[in-house]
Design a protein around this motif. Sequence first.
Motif, PDB file in Angstrom:
ATOM      1  N   ASN A 282       0.476  -1.271   0.036  1.00 21.71           N
ATOM      2  CA  ASN A 282       0.033  -0.074   0.041  1.00 21.71           C
ATOM      3  C   ASN A 282       1.014   1.295   0.000  1.00 21.71           C
ATOM      4  O   ASN A 282       0.513   2.380   0.274  1.00 21.71           O
ATOM      5  N   GLU A 283       2.513   1.217  -0.176  1.00 23.94           N
ATOM      6  CA  GLU A 283       3.074   2.324  -0.202  1.00 23.94           C
ATOM      7  C   GLU A 283       3.545   2.710  -1.968  1.00 23.94           C
ATOM      8  O   GLU A 283       3.411   3.637  -2.264  1.00 23.94           O
ATOM      9  N   ASN A 284       4.216   1.536  -1.770  1.00 22.13           N
ATOM     10  CA  ASN A 284       4.808   1.873  -3.572  1.00 22.13           C
ATOM     11  C   ASN A 284       4.607   0.111  -4.142  1.00 22.13           C
ATOM     12  O   ASN A 284       5.042   0.080  -6.013  1.00 22.13           O
ATOM     13  N   GLY A 285       3.165  -0.537  -3.607  1.00 25.11           N
ATOM     14  CA  GLY A 285       2.673  -1.753  -4.417  1.00 25.11           C
ATOM     15  C   GLY A 285       2.237  -2.270  -3.959  1.00 25.11           C
ATOM     16  O   GLY A 285       2.082  -1.912  -2.289  1.00 25.11           O
ATOM     17  N   TRP A 286       2.135  -4.082  -3.833  1.00 29.19           N
ATOM     18  CA  TRP A 286       1.258  -4.779  -2.468  1.00 29.19           C
ATOM     19  C   TRP A 286       2.168  -6.189  -3.133  1.00 29.19           C
ATOM     20  O   TRP A 286       2.495  -6.588  -4.705  1.00 29.19           O
ATOM     21  N   ILE A 287       2.259  -6.440  -2.365  1.00 26.67           N
ATOM     22  CA  ILE A 287       2.318  -8.080  -1.353  1.00 26.67           C
ATOM     23  C   ILE A 287       1.203  -9.176  -1.143  1.00 26.67           C
ATOM     24  O   ILE A 287       0.991  -8.867  -0.451  1.00 26.67           O
ATOM     25  N   VAL A 288       0.758 -10.416  -2.434  1.00 25.55           N
ATOM     26  CA  VAL A 288      -0.509 -10.658  -1.827  1.00 25.55           C
ATOM     27  C   VAL A 288      -0.269 -11.838  -2.212  1.00 25.55           C
ATOM     28  O   VAL A 288       1.102 -12.244  -3.134  1.00 25.55           O
ATOM     29  N   THR A 289      -1.347 -13.487  -1.713  1.00 20.90           N
ATOM     30  CA  THR A 289      -0.580 -14.674  -2.040  1.00 20.90           C
ATOM     31  C   THR A 289      -1.813 -14.324  -3.264  1.00 20.90           C
ATOM     32  O   THR A 289      -2.167 -14.190  -3.567  1.00 20.90           O
ATOM     33  N   PRO A 290      -1.997 -15.135  -4.072  1.00 19.98           N
ATOM     34  CA  PRO A 290      -2.561 -15.984  -5.266  1.00 19.98           C
ATOM     35  C   PRO A 290      -3.752 -16.106  -5.038  1.00 19.98           C
ATOM     36  O   PRO A 290      -4.673 -15.241  -6.072  1.00 19.98           O
ATOM     37  N   ALA A 292      -4.925 -13.750  -3.356  1.00 24.19           N
ATOM     38  CA  ALA A 292      -5.700 -12.689  -3.155  1.00 24.19           C
ATOM     39  C   ALA A 292      -5.552 -11.291  -4.550  1.00 24.19           C
ATOM     40  O   ALA A 292      -6.042 -10.603  -4.443  1.00 24.19           O
ATOM     41  N   LEU A 293      -5.212 -12.405  -5.775  1.00 26.22           N
ATOM     42  CA  LEU A 293      -4.912 -11.408  -6.662  1.00 26.22           C
ATOM     43  C   LEU A 293      -5.823 -10.945  -7.452  1.00 26.22           C
ATOM     44  O   LEU A 293      -5.741  -9.576  -7.339  1.00 26.22           O
ATOM     45  N   PRO A 294      -7.148 -10.821  -7.381  1.00 31.78           N
ATOM     46  CA  PRO A 294      -8.351 -10.126  -7.840  1.00 31.78           C
ATOM     47  C   PRO A 294      -9.212  -9.406  -6.908  1.00 31.78           C
ATOM     48  O   PRO A 294      -8.804  -8.674  -7.863  1.00 31.78           O
ATOM     49  N   THR A 295      -8.407  -9.586  -5.707  1.00 33.37           N
ATOM     50  CA  THR A 295      -8.981  -8.259  -4.902  1.00 33.37           C
ATOM     51  C   THR A 295      -8.349  -7.298  -5.243  1.00 33.37           C
ATOM     52  O   THR A 295      -8.129  -6.244  -5.178  1.00 33.37           O
ATOM     53  N   ALA A 296      -7.022  -7.267  -4.902  1.00 34.08           N
ATOM     54  CA  ALA A 296      -5.663  -7.039  -5.384  1.00 34.08           C
ATOM     55  C   ALA A 296      -5.729  -5.913  -6.847  1.00 34.08           C
ATOM     56  O   ALA A 296      -5.952  -4.663  -6.410  1.00 34.08           O
ATOM     57  N   ILE A 297      -6.145  -6.980  -7.754  1.00 30.60           N
ATOM     58  CA  ILE A 297      -6.386  -5.740  -9.120  1.00 30.60           C
ATOM     59  C   ILE A 297      -7.485  -5.386  -9.213  1.00 30.60           C
ATOM     60  O   ILE A 297      -7.896  -4.130  -9.535  1.00 30.60           O
ATOM     61  N   LYS A 298      -8.928  -5.959  -8.645  1.00 35.70           N
ATOM     62  CA  LYS A 298      -9.954  -4.516  -8.258  1.00 35.70           C
ATOM     63  C   LYS A 298      -9.885  -3.592  -7.689  1.00 35.70           C
ATOM     64  O   LYS A 298     -10.501  -1.903  -7.576  1.00 35.70           O
ATOM     65  N   ASN A 299      -9.384  -4.352  -6.321  1.00 39.25           N
ATOM     66  CA  ASN A 299      -8.572  -2.609  -5.506  1.00 39.25           C
ATOM     67  C   ASN A 299      -8.475  -1.184  -6.542  1.00 39.25           C
ATOM     68  O   ASN A 299      -8.582  -0.427  -5.753  1.00 39.25           O
ATOM     69  N   TRP A 300      -7.097  -1.752  -7.363  1.00 37.14           N
ATOM     70  CA  TRP A 300      -6.619  -0.846  -8.332  1.00 37.14           C
ATOM     71  C   TRP A 300      -6.913   0.296  -9.155  1.00 37.14           C
ATOM     72  O   TRP A 300      -6.987   1.170  -8.970  1.00 37.14           O
ATOM     73  N   VAL A 301      -8.286  -0.966  -9.606  1.00 35.38           N
ATOM     74  CA  VAL A 301      -9.155  -0.440 -10.505  1.00 35.38           C
ATOM     75  C   VAL A 301      -9.870   0.437  -9.739  1.00 35.38           C
ATOM     76  O   VAL A 301     -10.241   1.872 -10.963  1.00 35.38           O
ATOM     77  N   ASN A 302     -10.191  -0.007  -8.473  1.00 34.55           N
ATOM     78  CA  ASN A 302     -11.222   1.564  -7.910  1.00 34.55           C
ATOM     79  C   ASN A 302     -10.670   2.345  -7.273  1.00 34.55           C
ATOM     80  O   ASN A 302     -11.105   2.869  -6.689  1.00 34.55           O
ATOM     81  N   LEU A 303      -9.170   2.499  -7.348  1.00 35.63           N
ATOM     82  CA  LEU A 303      -8.364   3.254  -6.873  1.00 35.63           C
ATOM     83  C   LEU A 303      -8.392   4.516  -6.487  1.00 35.63           C
ATOM     84  O   LEU A 303      -8.715   5.035  -8.162  1.00 35.63           O
TER      85      LEU A 303
END
Length: 338
Positions: A282-290, A292-303
């Motif tokens: 949440n500072e310069n990117g995201w480290i997530v488990t496999p 959790a990848l869909p959630t991370a992508i959705k969060n980026w799209v809606n950021l």
Amino acid sequence: MKNRNDEIWLLLDSRNFGGIESHVLQLAKGIKSFQRSVRVIFLCRYPTTHPLVALLNEANVSYRFLEGSFSSLLTYTRHHSPKVIHSHGYKAALYSRLLRISQYTSQQKIRYINTYHAGEISRGKLAIYDLIDRWSAPLSHCNFAVSELIKKRIPSKTTVLNNFINTENLIQSKGTQIAFVGRLSHEKAPDRFLELANQLSKVQFHFYGSGPMEKNLQNYSPSNLHFHGHQNSMDSIWPHIGLLVICSRYEGLPMVALEAMGRGIPVVSTPVGNMPTLICNNENGWIVTPDALPTAIKNWVNLPSSQAKNIQKNAQQTIQETFSSQAIIPSLLSAYQI
């Protein structure tokens, strides 16, 4: 140009352009920026023109193709006597160590350096080469690895050396594509990227790369997943990318992550290799488990735009301060003892 005896050779055996080749290119540029003489030595010239050649020409970096045999390397070394031979990849490493053994009684004083890049576990014949490569490490004067995981597999003293890029003249990307950049092979887990496209049907996804899984991926590809094939250079592609997804099963510290972040492109990555040392959530990117990848992508799209710009700025700053040529090359020159 300095005397050939002062040259640093970057030795590799290569047919295509990937992580090692990108590393060698950045290393050559970095060494050159510190006013040292550098030459890329290809152990063999293969039938097709190597994509690295055009990039070396563009950077005004010298290079040489040998004939593929150990004897051709031995002969060329005897005639030109470099100051340092820095090998990349198991074949180059083994050849350089054989060269050192053959030179024990020689008056030539060459420093042998090696960098371990591969994070995946090799199989078949490659596993034998990999084993010999790791256990012969003491025959190099100094060994580096691009991640802690890779370092742990080397049974002798090895230093972790961050991958790095030349940050001069990098232009911030204003693109929006969500992209996978790399070889379409098991260790890079492109199947996870395909699954993302299946789960997020309203989002467009882009593959840049080719490999053994390509045909199978295309057979099961949804309409929102686009294949762009192998790229000899990503320079004209990065301006179109807004988010890089690294969903690998094995990694060191991938050059594509540095290339992306250096251009202000945030990275969503699985926790592999040295990625957690590069990315702060949440500072310069995201480290997530496999999973959790869909959630991370959705969060980026809606950021919100303001938050996205802040993360982009932080990504660039991380590379400039810690993963740039200016930050890394001095420690390498120290290992070279020049």
